[in-house]
Motif scaffolding. Structure first.
Motif, PDB file in Angstrom:
ATOM      1  N   GLU A 243     -10.292  -0.048 -40.066  1.00 35.04           N
ATOM      2  CA  GLU A 243     -11.244  -1.096 -40.415  1.00 35.04           C
ATOM      3  C   GLU A 243     -11.393  -2.118 -39.283  1.00 35.04           C
ATOM      4  O   GLU A 243     -12.497  -2.600 -39.009  1.00 35.04           O
ATOM      5  CB  GLU A 243     -10.779  -1.781 -41.695  1.00 35.04           C
ATOM      6  CG  GLU A 243     -11.723  -2.787 -42.259  1.00 35.04           C
ATOM      7  CD  GLU A 243     -11.229  -3.375 -43.565  1.00 35.04           C
ATOM      8  OE1 GLU A 243     -12.043  -3.509 -44.481  1.00 35.04           O
ATOM      9  OE2 GLU A 243     -10.021  -3.698 -43.677  1.00 35.04           O
ATOM     10  N   ALA A 244     -10.297  -2.431 -38.600  1.00 34.41           N
ATOM     11  CA  ALA A 244     -10.338  -3.414 -37.514  1.00 34.41           C
ATOM     12  C   ALA A 244     -11.117  -2.900 -36.300  1.00 34.41           C
ATOM     13  O   ALA A 244     -11.827  -3.658 -35.641  1.00 34.41           O
ATOM     14  CB  ALA A 244      -8.917  -3.792 -37.101  1.00 34.41           C
ATOM     15  N   GLU A 245     -10.985  -1.608 -36.009  1.00 31.46           N
ATOM     16  CA  GLU A 245     -11.655  -1.043 -34.830  1.00 31.46           C
ATOM     17  C   GLU A 245     -13.072  -0.563 -35.112  1.00 31.46           C
ATOM     18  O   GLU A 245     -13.877  -0.415 -34.191  1.00 31.46           O
ATOM     19  CB  GLU A 245     -10.826   0.113 -34.262  1.00 31.46           C
ATOM     20  CG  GLU A 245      -9.547  -0.356 -33.600  1.00 31.46           C
ATOM     21  CD  GLU A 245      -8.900   0.715 -32.751  1.00 31.46           C
ATOM     22  OE1 GLU A 245      -9.622   1.359 -31.948  1.00 31.46           O
ATOM     23  OE2 GLU A 245      -7.691   0.903 -32.895  1.00 31.46           O
ATOM     24  N   LEU A 246     -13.392  -0.296 -36.363  1.00 38.82           N
ATOM     25  CA  LEU A 246     -14.668   0.307 -36.727  1.00 38.82           C
ATOM     26  C   LEU A 246     -15.896  -0.440 -36.203  1.00 38.82           C
ATOM     27  O   LEU A 246     -16.803   0.202 -35.652  1.00 38.82           O
ATOM     28  CB  LEU A 246     -14.748   0.480 -38.247  1.00 38.82           C
ATOM     29  CG  LEU A 246     -15.994   1.175 -38.767  1.00 38.82           C
ATOM     30  CD1 LEU A 246     -16.092   2.601 -38.213  1.00 38.82           C
ATOM     31  CD2 LEU A 246     -16.007   1.172 -40.282  1.00 38.82           C
ATOM     32  N   PRO A 247     -15.998  -1.764 -36.320  1.00 39.12           N
ATOM     33  CA  PRO A 247     -17.228  -2.439 -35.882  1.00 39.12           C
ATOM     34  C   PRO A 247     -17.603  -2.149 -34.427  1.00 39.12           C
ATOM     35  O   PRO A 247     -18.790  -2.047 -34.106  1.00 39.12           O
ATOM     36  CB  PRO A 247     -16.915  -3.928 -36.084  1.00 39.12           C
ATOM     37  CG  PRO A 247     -15.902  -3.928 -37.187  1.00 39.12           C
ATOM     38  CD  PRO A 247     -15.058  -2.702 -36.939  1.00 39.12           C
ATOM     39  N   ASP A 248     -16.618  -1.972 -33.563  1.00 40.16           N
ATOM     40  CA  ASP A 248     -16.899  -1.694 -32.151  1.00 40.16           C
ATOM     41  C   ASP A 248     -17.337  -0.252 -31.903  1.00 40.16           C
ATOM     42  O   ASP A 248     -17.828   0.065 -30.816  1.00 40.16           O
ATOM     43  CB  ASP A 248     -15.668  -1.994 -31.293  1.00 40.16           C
ATOM     44  CG  ASP A 248     -15.314  -3.477 -31.291  1.00 40.16           C
ATOM     45  OD1 ASP A 248     -16.222  -4.309 -31.484  1.00 40.16           O
ATOM     46  OD2 ASP A 248     -14.125  -3.791 -31.095  1.00 40.16           O
ATOM     47  N   LEU A 249     -17.163   0.614 -32.879  1.00 34.82           N
ATOM     48  CA  LEU A 249     -17.467   2.038 -32.721  1.00 34.82           C
ATOM     49  C   LEU A 249     -18.810   2.436 -33.319  1.00 34.82           C
ATOM     50  O   LEU A 249     -19.355   3.480 -32.979  1.00 34.82           O
ATOM     51  CB  LEU A 249     -16.368   2.883 -33.381  1.00 34.82           C
ATOM     52  CG  LEU A 249     -14.931   2.619 -32.928  1.00 34.82           C
ATOM     53  CD1 LEU A 249     -13.968   3.436 -33.766  1.00 34.82           C
ATOM     54  CD2 LEU A 249     -14.764   2.914 -31.451  1.00 34.82           C
ATOM     55  N   LEU A 250     -19.334   1.605 -34.183  1.00 34.58           N
ATOM     56  CA  LEU A 250     -20.528   1.968 -34.943  1.00 34.58           C
ATOM     57  C   LEU A 250     -21.821   1.951 -34.121  1.00 34.58           C
ATOM     58  O   LEU A 250     -21.992   1.133 -33.225  1.00 34.58           O
ATOM     59  CB  LEU A 250     -20.698   1.011 -36.127  1.00 34.58           C
ATOM     60  CG  LEU A 250     -19.688   1.155 -37.250  1.00 34.58           C
ATOM     61  CD1 LEU A 250     -19.851   0.012 -38.254  1.00 34.58           C
ATOM     62  CD2 LEU A 250     -19.833   2.510 -37.929  1.00 34.58           C
ATOM     63  N   ALA A 251     -22.730   2.858 -34.511  1.00 36.53           N
ATOM     64  CA  ALA A 251     -24.067   2.906 -33.924  1.00 36.53           C
ATOM     65  C   ALA A 251     -25.116   2.493 -34.952  1.00 36.53           C
ATOM     66  O   ALA A 251     -26.305   2.542 -34.688  1.00 36.53           O
ATOM     67  CB  ALA A 251     -24.364   4.318 -33.428  1.00 36.53           C
ATOM     68  N   GLY A 252     -24.675   2.105 -36.131  1.00 34.50           N
ATOM     69  CA  GLY A 252     -25.581   1.716 -37.203  1.00 34.50           C
ATOM     70  C   GLY A 252     -24.763   1.282 -38.405  1.00 34.50           C
ATOM     71  O   GLY A 252     -23.545   1.150 -38.324  1.00 34.50           O
ATOM     72  N   GLU A 253     -25.449   1.079 -39.505  1.00 33.06           N
ATOM     73  CA  GLU A 253     -24.790   0.606 -40.723  1.00 33.06           C
ATOM     74  C   GLU A 253     -24.137   1.760 -41.492  1.00 33.06           C
ATOM     75  O   GLU A 253     -24.781   2.774 -41.741  1.00 33.06           O
ATOM     76  CB  GLU A 253     -25.798  -0.085 -41.643  1.00 33.06           C
ATOM     77  CG  GLU A 253     -26.241  -1.429 -41.145  1.00 33.06           C
ATOM     78  CD  GLU A 253     -25.112  -2.434 -41.066  1.00 33.06           C
ATOM     79  OE1 GLU A 253     -24.315  -2.524 -42.019  1.00 33.06           O
ATOM     80  OE2 GLU A 253     -25.029  -3.122 -40.043  1.00 33.06           O
ATOM     81  N   PRO A 254     -22.877   1.585 -41.878  1.00 31.10           N
ATOM     82  CA  PRO A 254     -22.238   2.584 -42.744  1.00 31.10           C
ATOM     83  C   PRO A 254     -22.864   2.527 -44.141  1.00 31.10           C
ATOM     84  O   PRO A 254     -23.433   1.506 -44.527  1.00 31.10           O
ATOM     85  CB  PRO A 254     -20.779   2.135 -42.817  1.00 31.10           C
ATOM     86  CG  PRO A 254     -20.609   1.091 -41.786  1.00 31.10           C
ATOM     87  CD  PRO A 254     -21.961   0.533 -41.491  1.00 31.10           C
ATOM     88  N   GLU A 255     -22.756   3.636 -44.844  1.00 33.64           N
ATOM     89  CA  GLU A 255     -23.183   3.685 -46.242  1.00 33.64           C
ATOM     90  C   GLU A 255     -21.998   4.169 -47.058  1.00 33.64           C
ATOM     91  O   GLU A 255     -21.366   5.167 -46.708  1.00 33.64           O
ATOM     92  CB  GLU A 255     -24.358   4.640 -46.429  1.00 33.64           C
ATOM     93  CG  GLU A 255     -25.626   4.171 -45.768  1.00 33.64           C
ATOM     94  CD  GLU A 255     -26.783   5.122 -46.006  1.00 33.64           C
ATOM     95  OE1 GLU A 255     -26.713   5.959 -46.942  1.00 33.64           O
ATOM     96  OE2 GLU A 255     -27.758   5.038 -45.250  1.00 33.64           O
ATOM     97  N   VAL A 256     -21.680   3.448 -48.123  1.00 32.41           N
ATOM     98  CA  VAL A 256     -20.558   3.810 -48.979  1.00 32.41           C
ATOM     99  C   VAL A 256     -21.034   3.821 -50.422  1.00 32.41           C
ATOM    100  O   VAL A 256     -21.626   2.850 -50.883  1.00 32.41           O
ATOM    101  CB  VAL A 256     -19.378   2.820 -48.812  1.00 32.41           C
ATOM    102  CG1 VAL A 256     -18.203   3.231 -49.688  1.00 32.41           C
ATOM    103  CG2 VAL A 256     -18.956   2.719 -47.346  1.00 32.41           C
TER     104      VAL A 256
END
Length: 101
Positions: free
Chosen positions: A75-88
């Protein structure tokens, strides 16, 4: 039973790091009490789109997973890896049966 389906679009330049983090997350998550299954796959049309399929015995197991060290690291590293919005999407399932093919 609680079922979660999540998609995470990962930036191509972060694919390797994301794969490493996701692999660790999935391996550790499958060892948690109350998790029925925890699988991650890449989309056949987009190798940078990761699809999570999670099954929990109950709300308590889902909550414990969210508090685990391996989830917090992801969760801490995820924002820097994303190319768009996650969907859950979360599903509360009364019953489930195998389908014979």
């Amino acid at each position: 039973m609680l079922v979660v389906h999540a998609t995470f679009p990962i930036a191509a330049e972060h694919h390797e790091r994301a794969t490493e983090l996701i692999r660790e997350l999935a391996e550790n998550s499958r060892k948690e009490k109350g998790i029925i299954d925890y699988r991650v796959a890449t989309d056949v049309d987009d190798e940078n789109l990761f699809r999570f399929f999670e099954q929990y015995e109950d709300e308590a197991a889902f909550g414990a997973h969210a508090e685990s060290d391996h989830f917090k690291q992801f969760e801490a590293e995820l924002p820097d890896l994303l190319a768009g919005e996650p969907e859950v999407t979360r599903f509360e399932v009364e019953s489930a049966t195998a389908v014979e093919l």
